[in-house]
Design an enzyme around this catalytic site. Structure first.
Site, PDB file in Angstrom:
ATOM      1  N   ASP A   1      10.124 -15.197  18.464  1.00 49.50           N
ATOM      2  CA  ASP A   1      10.186 -15.927  17.180  1.00 49.50           C
ATOM      3  C   ASP A   1      10.291 -17.430  17.432  1.00 49.50           C
ATOM      4  O   ASP A   1       9.703 -18.233  16.698  1.00 49.50           O
ATOM      5  CB  ASP A   1      11.408 -15.459  16.372  1.00 49.50           C
ATOM      6  CG  ASP A   1      11.279 -13.990  15.974  1.00 49.50           C
ATOM      7  OD1 ASP A   1      12.167 -13.485  15.270  1.00 49.50           O
ATOM      8  OD2 ASP A   1      10.273 -13.353  16.381  1.00 49.50           O
TER       9      ASP A   1
ATOM     10  N   ARG B   1      -3.826  -5.775 -11.583  1.00 52.64           N
ATOM     11  CA  ARG B   1      -4.688  -4.817 -12.259  1.00 52.64           C
ATOM     12  C   ARG B   1      -4.809  -5.137 -13.741  1.00 52.64           C
ATOM     13  O   ARG B   1      -5.899  -5.072 -14.320  1.00 52.64           O
ATOM     14  CB  ARG B   1      -4.113  -3.399 -12.081  1.00 52.64           C
ATOM     15  CG  ARG B   1      -4.977  -2.294 -12.644  1.00 52.64           C
ATOM     16  CD  ARG B   1      -4.376  -0.901 -12.416  1.00 52.64           C
ATOM     17  NE  ARG B   1      -5.160   0.075 -13.129  1.00 52.64           N
ATOM     18  CZ  ARG B   1      -5.085   0.262 -14.451  1.00 52.64           C
ATOM     19  NH1 ARG B   1      -4.245  -0.474 -15.148  1.00 52.64           N
ATOM     20  NH2 ARG B   1      -5.835   1.158 -15.041  1.00 52.64           N
TER      21      ARG B   1
ATOM     22  N   LYS C   1       0.552   7.838  -1.975  1.00 54.24           N
ATOM     23  CA  LYS C   1       0.478   7.049  -3.210  1.00 54.24           C
ATOM     24  C   LYS C   1       1.688   6.104  -3.234  1.00 54.24           C
ATOM     25  O   LYS C   1       2.802   6.505  -3.514  1.00 54.24           O
ATOM     26  CB  LYS C   1       0.476   7.959  -4.428  1.00 54.24           C
ATOM     27  CG  LYS C   1       0.159   7.204  -5.726  1.00 54.24           C
ATOM     28  CD  LYS C   1      -0.115   8.175  -6.878  1.00 54.24           C
ATOM     29  CE  LYS C   1      -0.474   7.421  -8.163  1.00 54.24           C
ATOM     30  NZ  LYS C   1       0.618   6.545  -8.653  1.00 54.24           N
TER      31      LYS C   1
ATOM     32  N   GLU D   1       9.091 -19.162  19.931  1.00 57.17           N
ATOM     33  CA  GLU D   1       7.794 -19.733  20.321  1.00 57.17           C
ATOM     34  C   GLU D   1       6.895 -19.872  19.080  1.00 57.17           C
ATOM     35  O   GLU D   1       6.256 -20.902  18.866  1.00 57.17           O
ATOM     36  CB  GLU D   1       7.131 -18.826  21.361  1.00 57.17           C
ATOM     37  CG  GLU D   1       6.040 -19.513  22.151  1.00 57.17           C
ATOM     38  CD  GLU D   1       5.592 -18.685  23.372  1.00 57.17           C
ATOM     39  OE1 GLU D   1       6.344 -17.772  23.786  1.00 57.17           O
ATOM     40  OE2 GLU D   1       4.496 -18.965  23.862  1.00 57.17           O
TER      41      GLU D   1
HETATM   42  N1  LIG Z   1      -4.370   5.241  -1.056  1.00 56.40           N
HETATM   43  C1  LIG Z   1      -4.712   5.047  -2.321  1.00 56.40           C
HETATM   44  O1  LIG Z   1      -5.847   5.146  -2.731  1.00 56.40           O
HETATM   45  C2  LIG Z   1      -3.639   4.657  -3.280  1.00 56.40           C
HETATM   46  C3  LIG Z   1      -2.344   4.488  -2.816  1.00 56.40           C
HETATM   47  N2  LIG Z   1      -1.339   4.138  -3.657  1.00 56.40           N
HETATM   48  C4  LIG Z   1      -1.570   3.930  -4.968  1.00 56.40           C
HETATM   49  N3  LIG Z   1      -0.519   3.591  -5.758  1.00 56.40           N
HETATM   50  C5  LIG Z   1      -2.873   4.071  -5.492  1.00 56.40           C
HETATM   51  C6  LIG Z   1      -3.306   3.859  -6.835  1.00 56.40           C
HETATM   52  C7  LIG Z   1      -4.645   4.059  -6.977  1.00 56.40           C
HETATM   53 BR1  LIG Z   1      -5.615   3.850  -8.600  1.00 56.40          BR
HETATM   54  S1  LIG Z   1      -5.398   4.489  -5.513  1.00 56.40           S
HETATM   55  C8  LIG Z   1      -3.899   4.433  -4.647  1.00 56.40           C
END
Ligand SMILES: NC(=O)c1cnc(N)c2cc(Br)sc12
Length: 314
Positions: free
Chosen positions: A31, A132, A111, A33
């Site tokens: 860190d 979004r 997700k 450096e």
């Molecule tokens: N891996 C993925 O595509 C993904 C991961 N995490 C999320 N919250 C979402 C939402 C959408 Br819409 S795609 C996606």
């Protein structure tokens, strides 16, 4: 003039060191450096204001406090996902897909429980980050997203590249933030997703910079224009471009392989350093995705399996 050359050299070096530390989690220098190189660059940039570059590693934090966020229309809608809640609904999803694409292959990913984000790069330089919003119109939060150290300010790809993913607050950052707020008698955030959304909406990027946000990228929007034919290839290309892609994913040939991965992740999701609220199942072949198309708001080529709701105390 060798000082101007040194400025470019340091900018490239600091981006590489940042990638090693924040994306590969494998720094090649200490860190101290890293800080010495950064201080050297700051001093040289002050001496040569004619070399100003908004994408310099020295420009990630700071800048003007905004009055508000500009509205931006997405080139392509940012879709949400349909949901399935159990094995039977997953089978039904697979049957609908197989009716059109009999020998389909899927990619299954986590997700991430954060907020969806679009990054625009032009001629190898980061130019804009857009939330979004309602899927069509989002907000320009570039100054805050620049503060996330794992997001590269430069990529080795000409032309226009749009990348989408999720900005999130790691559990450790969330616990630290809420304990600070508790100490200051401030209202606590209910969960990491709310904390991430509140951080990205800060008008002063120095506040956002302190929140310890991170991001995973999972969608190369115009991949086919760049000669990419499958989602897995697109994820590998994003990694090649130094974007942070989640390695916890699996290619599956049928519902049982998908379900096995869902159960495996469901059993260990509380050990993950970030929150997830399910899994995303996508058709891998991009031409098959195009043939399957989308309904008004969600793709036919993907769905989200949602974990059963539970009282999660983070
Ligand atoms: N891996 C993925 O595509 C993904 C991961 N995490 C999320 N919250 C979402 C939402 C959408 Br819409 S795609 C996606």
């Amino acid at each position: 003039m060798e000082e101007v050359k040194r400025i470019e050299e340091l900018r490239t070096l600091l981006e590489k060191l940042s990638y090693e530390y924040y994306v590969l989690d494998h720094p090649s220098v200490s860190d101290q450096e890293y800080d010495r190189y950064m201080q050297e660059l700051i001093a040289l940039e002050q001496k040569h204001p004619e070399c100003y570059d908004a994408n310099s590693p020295t420009q990630r934090v700071g800048g003007a406090v905004l009055e508000g966020f500009e509205k931006v229309e997405h080139r392509r809608m940012m879709l949400s996902l349909g949901n399935v809640f159990n094995y039977e609904e997953l089978v039904a999803f697979d049957e609908r897909v197989r009716a059109l694409e009999p020998d389909v292959r899927y990619v299954v990913e986590l997700k991430i429980d954060g907020l969806a984000m679009s990054l625009i790069y032009r001629d190898g330089r980061f130019v804009q980050a857009v939330t979004r919003g309602d899927g069509t119109i989002g907000e320009d939060v570039t100054s805050n997203i620049k503060t996330i150290p794992s997001i590269p300010m430069r990529i080795d790809e000409p032309g226009e590249v749009e990348v989408r993913g999720e900005v999130y607050m790691p559990k450790a950052s969330f616990r630290r933030l809420n304990s600070e707020r508790e100490a200051n008698g401030e209202e606590l955030f209910a969960n990491p997703r709310n904390a991430a959304a509140g951080s990205v909406r800060q008008l002063d990027s120095t506040v956002c910079a302190k929140r310890g946000l991170d991001a995973f990228w999972y969608y190369f929007v115009n991949a086919q224009e760049h000669g990419i034919h499958s989602h897995e290839e697109a994820l590998e290309e994003l990694s090649r471009l130094h974007l942070r892609v989640n390695p916890l994913r699996r290619c599956c040939n049928n519902v049982d392989e998908i379900w096995a991965f869902i159960e495996e992740i469901s059993a260990r999701r509380h050990e993950l350093p970030y929150e997830i609220d399910g899994m995303v199942i996508k058709v891998d072949d991009l031409n098959a995705q195009t043939r399957l198309g989308t309904t008004v708001k969600v793709p036919r080529w993907a769905t989200a399996y949602k974990f059963p709701a539970e009282e999660v105390t983070t």
